[in-house]
Write an enzyme that holds these catalytic residues in place. Structure first.
Site, PDB file in Angstrom:
ATOM      1  N   HIS B  39      39.905  12.581 114.670  1.00  0.00           N
ATOM      2  CA  HIS B  39      38.459  12.681 114.882  1.00  0.00           C
ATOM      3  C   HIS B  39      37.963  14.102 114.666  1.00  0.00           C
ATOM      4  CE1 HIS B  39      38.191   8.619 116.478  1.00  0.00           C
ATOM      5  NE2 HIS B  39      36.891   8.764 116.501  1.00  0.00           N
ATOM      6  N   LYS B 104      39.561   1.581 124.668  1.00  0.00           N
ATOM      7  CA  LYS B 104      39.574   1.091 126.048  1.00  0.00           C
ATOM      8  C   LYS B 104      38.926   2.119 126.965  1.00  0.00           C
ATOM      9  CE  LYS B 104      44.200   2.791 127.311  1.00  0.00           C
ATOM     10  NZ  LYS B 104      44.189   3.628 128.516  1.00  0.00           N
TER      11      LYS B 104
HETATM   12  S1  SF4 Z   1      48.947   0.040 129.312  1.00  0.00           S
HETATM   13 FE1  SF4 Z   1      49.635   1.933 130.290  1.00  0.00          FE
HETATM   14  S2  SF4 Z   1      50.899   2.934 128.783  1.00  0.00           S
HETATM   15 FE2  SF4 Z   1      49.683   1.430 127.719  1.00  0.00          FE
HETATM   16  S3  SF4 Z   1      47.835   2.487 127.027  1.00  0.00           S
HETATM   17 FE3  SF4 Z   1      47.380   1.618 129.031  1.00  0.00          FE
HETATM   18  S4  SF4 Z   1      47.841   3.233 130.487  1.00  0.00           S
HETATM   19 FE4  SF4 Z   1      48.830   3.781 128.568  1.00  0.00          FE
END
Ligand code: SF4
Lengths: 281, 184
Positions: B39, B104
């Site tokens: 980015h 996320k």
């Molecule tokens: S599930 Fe856990 S290890 Fe995987 S991206 Fe999310 S916080 Fe990171």
């Protein structure tokens, strides 16, 4: 005195790295099922179903559950009647990590310098290794591979005795609240109380080694864990932070004595990809 | 998550006008991968008025640093990384024509405002469901910044990549509304 050649450690560590990244513990699966049944939000229910599908596919395809296969953190319990021979113990662990992350097609996520260069070491070393000497002639190796997303939501706070248990609970709940969807909820909240600055953080991380099915052996803390869990799940954060009743599957506390002037509190957040696995040599 | 909506890239405004927070979408077409390091380079190019390694107009950037691919597979596990680290850069890319982002965790107010202004959408993928996401990837090739390793920009051909609309073009935020609804 029992002799263990450090070369024996390498393949054991390699397998731990690969297995922990693919197979999730039954304790996590059971908790997720329990919470999915109680869940009131439709999105939350569906997200947990996708997590179950991911568990299944990871085993089928021998692919890691999450692309972030983490920092390789080891808790070693070395029996005091063991004599390690054949080379450097720490090198052997790192060699196991190197082989495991390569042969398991795991992501290499370590950079050599934390601030300026940040160049990838390309083999996921160095591992972070904690050593405890225990009675006996066995060597127990526990891997807790930790992703960055949930680790980044962790915190240590040097609190005052006057803050009391209420202040401690408020801090922990607020830490989860501020984390929101970032650590990939459902999470497990590891809490370290007491010790000093650095020991509290280590206690928080170690508390996560307890199986989710096991109650805290100290009833006093078991009650506090339940209270915090309820408060945390009342935040409504839910799976992935998109709303729901399943923010945390468990709160796990480890407490130790501390200085009269101190009250250290550490929170180590663990995501649902809760990789921890042990082997005994 | 009542309906499941199929989306095809490049995204058009008409497609995005239909989307509301909480919608489950299945994305088919091309998506580009980039994390923080990539980015930064993209934004440096925009600021220097230079050409980008791919045309961002109508495209989707997926915040992911995949695990290595096993032989015969296009990609390794490939779930989303946390998006807030991209917040300083995303408005500049949205201004340049980017239409979608997959990641996320919640976005900053600046990013949400920029999505309203530019008609952009933020899709949440399930963090930790990285094999499910990898299943939807049919082909992958590095198109820029190979030196960044897992953080290089990859062009992914995806089929039915599953996501949830977290921020729509109307300024609504599922991270905020979803949590408010479930709080007690
Ligand atoms: S599930 Fe856990 S290890 Fe995987 S991206 Fe999310 S916080 Fe990171």
């Amino acid at each position: 005195m029992r002799e263990i050649n450090v070369n024996k450690i390498v393949p054991v560590v390699k397998e731990l790295c690969i297995d922990a990244s693919i197979y999730i513990g039954d304790d996590v699966v059971e908790k997720l099922k329990e919470f999915q049944e109680k869940e009131e939000s439709q999105i939350a229910k569906e997200i947990i179903s996708i997590i179950f599908e991911n568990h299944k596919l990871a085993v089928e395809k021998k692919m890691p559950l999450c692309q972030d296969t983490g920092v390789a953190v080891f808790f070693i319990e070395l029996g005091q009647d063991v004599h390690l021979v054949g080379g450097d113990f720490y090198d052997a662990i790192n060699e196991g990590v190197r082989q495991g992350y390569k042969e398991g097609y795991l992501r290499k996520s370590m950079v050599d310098d934390p601030i300026i260069d940040r160049k990838n070491t390309k083999d996921n070393t160095p591992a972070i290794i904690y050593l405890d000497i225990v009675p006996g002639d066995k060597l127990k190796i526990t891997l807790a591979a930790k992703g960055g997303g949930s680790e980044n939501m962790s915190e240590v706070k040097m609190m005052k005795a006057a803050d009391g248990i209420e202040g401690v609970i408020d801090f922990i709940v607020d830490r989860v609240k501020r984390s929101g969807g970032n650590p990939c909820p459902p999470i497990i909240v590891g809490v370290g109380l007491g010790g000093n600055f650095e020991q509290s953080a280590l206690l928080a991380k170690k508390s996560l080694l307890r199986s989710l099915n096991e109650k805290n052996p100290d009833l006093k803390w078991a009650k506090v864990e339940e209270e915090i869990l309820e408060k945390v799940n009342n935040l409504g954060i839910g799976p992935q932070g998109l709303g729901g009743r399943t923010t945390a599957l468990a709160v796990q506390i480890l407490a130790k004595p501390c200085h009269i002037a101190s009250m250290p509190v550490a929170v180590n957040i663990q995501c649902h990809v809760h990789r921890h696995k042990s082997a005994v040599i | 998550m009542a309906k499941e909506i199929h989306l095809y890239t490049p995204l058009k405004d008409e497609d995005l006008e239909k989307l509301n927070i909480g919608d489950k979408v299945l994305i088919t077409g091309t998506v580009y991968t980039a994390r923080d390091a990539a980015h930064k380079r993209l934004v440096d190019l925009i600021e220097a008025d230079k050409k980008l390694p791919f045309d961002v107009k109508g495209q989707i950037i997926y915040f992911v640093g995949p695990a290595p691919a096993r032989p015969g597979m296009p990609i390794g596990s490939a779930g989303p990384t946390t998006s807030y680290r991209m917040d300083p850069y995303s408005p500049i890319l949205l201004d340049a024509g980017l239409k979608g982002m997959i990641g996320k965790g919640p976005r900053s107010k600046e990013v949400i405002d920029s999505m309203v202004k530019n008609k952009g959408v933020y899709f949440a993928a399930i963090g930790g469901a990285a094999v499910v996401m990898a299943q939807a990837v049919k082909a992958a090739k590095i198109i820029a910044y190979e030196d960044l390793g897992t953080e290089a920009i990859r062009e992914l051909k995806v089929e039915n990549l599953p996501c949830i609309v977290a921020n729509d073009i109307y300024g609504r935020d599922l991270y905020e509304e979803g949590v408010r609804k479930n709080r007690k």
